[in-house]
Design a protein around this motif. Sequence first.
Motif, mmCIF file in Angstrom:
data_model
loop_
_atom_site.group_PDB
_atom_site.id
_atom_site.type_symbol
_atom_site.label_atom_id
_atom_site.label_comp_id
_atom_site.label_asym_id
_atom_site.label_seq_id
_atom_site.Cartn_x
_atom_site.Cartn_y
_atom_site.Cartn_z
ATOM 1 N N CYS A 49 -5.984 -1.465 4.921
ATOM 2 C CA CYS A 49 -5.395 -0.368 4.169
ATOM 3 C C CYS A 49 -4.019 -0.866 3.765
ATOM 4 C CB CYS A 49 -5.306 0.840 5.104
ATOM 5 S SG CYS A 49 -4.946 2.366 4.259
ATOM 6 N N ASN A 50 -3.796 -1.038 2.469
ATOM 7 C CA ASN A 50 -2.699 -1.849 1.983
ATOM 8 C C ASN A 50 -2.083 -1.271 0.720
ATOM 9 O OD1 ASN A 50 -1.212 -4.101 2.419
ATOM 10 N ND2 ASN A 50 -2.663 -5.534 1.521
ATOM 11 N N LEU A 57 1.967 -8.855 -4.095
ATOM 12 C CA LEU A 57 2.082 -8.584 -2.663
ATOM 13 C C LEU A 57 0.851 -9.084 -1.907
ATOM 14 C CD1 LEU A 57 3.904 -7.377 -0.539
ATOM 15 C CD2 LEU A 57 2.785 -5.177 -0.929
ATOM 16 N N GLY A 113 -1.914 7.616 1.197
ATOM 17 C CA GLY A 113 -0.596 7.730 0.605
ATOM 18 C C GLY A 113 -0.636 7.263 -0.840
ATOM 19 N N GLN A 116 -1.290 3.628 -1.127
ATOM 20 C CA GLN A 116 -2.302 3.014 -0.266
ATOM 21 C C GLN A 116 -3.660 2.864 -0.948
ATOM 22 O OE1 GLN A 116 -2.117 5.691 3.157
ATOM 23 N NE2 GLN A 116 -1.542 3.961 4.450
ATOM 24 N N PRO B 41 0.500 7.476 6.214
ATOM 25 C CA PRO B 41 0.187 7.306 4.791
ATOM 26 C C PRO B 41 1.269 6.556 4.020
ATOM 27 C CG PRO B 41 1.028 9.501 5.144
ATOM 28 C CD PRO B 41 1.028 8.822 6.500
ATOM 29 N N HIS B 42 1.784 5.489 4.629
ATOM 30 C CA HIS B 42 2.833 4.684 4.012
ATOM 31 C C HIS B 42 2.437 3.218 4.117
ATOM 32 C CE1 HIS B 42 5.332 8.256 4.008
ATOM 33 N NE2 HIS B 42 5.065 8.417 5.292
ATOM 34 N N THR B 43 3.090 2.364 3.338
ATOM 35 C CA THR B 43 2.697 0.952 3.356
ATOM 36 C C THR B 43 3.779 0.032 3.926
ATOM 37 O OG1 THR B 43 3.386 0.742 1.048
ATOM 38 C CG2 THR B 43 1.059 1.192 1.444
ATOM 39 N N HIS B 91 5.981 -4.748 4.015
ATOM 40 C CA HIS B 91 4.575 -4.457 3.701
ATOM 41 C C HIS B 91 3.639 -5.312 4.558
ATOM 42 C CE1 HIS B 91 4.952 -1.801 0.242
ATOM 43 N NE2 HIS B 91 5.863 -2.592 -0.289
ATOM 44 N N SER B 95 0.774 -4.237 7.225
ATOM 45 C CA SER B 95 -0.638 -4.634 7.099
ATOM 46 C C SER B 95 -1.147 -5.245 8.395
ATOM 47 C CB SER B 95 -0.819 -5.642 5.961
ATOM 48 O OG SER B 95 -0.651 -5.006 4.715
ATOM 49 N N ALA B 99 -2.765 0.935 9.596
ATOM 50 C CA ALA B 99 -2.313 2.269 9.196
ATOM 51 C C ALA B 99 -2.746 3.355 10.160
ATOM 52 C CB ALA B 99 -2.832 2.587 7.789
#
Lengths: 140, 140, 140
Positions: A49-50, A57, A113, A116, B41-43, B91, B95, B99
């Motif tokens: 989940c990225n 990236l 998100g 995401q 819900p963030h990266t 990020h 990863s 998440a």
Amino acid sequence: MKYELEIQSNVQTGFIDITQQVQDCVRKSGVQDGICVVFVPHTTASPICNENWDPGLQVDTLMILDRVAPSRLSGALAAHYRHSDGNAAAHIKASLLGASQTLLVENGKLVLGTWQGVYLAEFDGPRHRRVLVRIIRDAE
Amino acid sequence: MKYELEIQSNVQTGFIDITQQVQDCVRKSGVQDGICVVFVPHTTASPICNENWDPGLQVDTLMILDRVAPSRLSGALAAHYRHSDGNAAAHIKASLLGASQTLLVENGKLVLGTWQGVYLAEFDGPRHRRVLVRIIRDAE
Amino acid sequence: MKYELEIQSNVQTGFIDITQQVQDCVRKSGVQDGICVVFVPHTTASPICNENWDPGLQVDTLMILDRVAPSRLSGALAAHYRHSDGNAAAHIKASLLGASQTLLVENGKLVLGTWQGVYLAEFDGPRHRRVLVRIIRDAE
């Protein structure tokens, strides 16, 4: 409710966006609230989940994973992989990222998100891959 | 049963203890036996389940993550991050840690080892963060 | 349905195959379709889903994890771990691999790829370890 995705990876290493396919599974399930487990039954690929926006990236992430587990060990390390198939690094990367991701479902949709996405990380392609998706209803 | 925590991180990188807040969600749910999924819900942040006693260990963990994915790549590597926002390393750390965390619920409480706590790992703060908590009853 | 495995690790670091024990839990549960969460209530060991065939690959994986978080930091780094119990590296490896794995159950059995097994990764043994297994039925 269970579903199976068939993914053909066309690269040796890379991230394949499967967000829409997983979202489709959730929709088909009719589950409004619950969880969605994405499982990869392989040992050289992982679900992740990225960030979903900047392809650069993904290159960065693959580069760092290559620094952690290089395809070939060299130099001062005086070390080598014992695994003889030439893909030890791919196995190790998959172990680090894991074989499953657990996501949330709300109002019949994946909860993600803004930035995401859900990806299949391929470390030893190109290959035919299976991704298993299971949606569990929150009975409350 | 679903809950949302609002967390204000006050550091650029660090671990924020959310064990009690997640425990409170479990209690409010009334679920006696089941699982508890913590999703971020963030990266550039991740939920983790980690040692809860020695703050020095958190510094150690952040240092190792910085060695794996340094904020700035330099020297012999002759490499650089393609992601242009300056937070590629954040990020990548997120990863690597993922998440979500799936925890167990027993007798109406989170099941954690003596030394385990639940943390939000912040890699690109200070920021306002959301943590989503979902508790699924084991229907047996 | 919940079960607890008691595992005695006989090594300082290594992977212990628990596939059959987890499979036995699934069978005993009688659950035909659902998910199986494997949780380790310790902070220097982790459950992982890994290649089940080549023992050399386990040595490779441990070597790479040692490069990421060496037992002792040295040389140009001029760094040291703050955690004073001498097992900081073990904690960090466990944080990277996580405290739980979520697996799938189908037709009363774990769904694993041909080459996948379930392991307890021990990073600070030998020790007596507990592994908690919970199986959630997919009510559909």
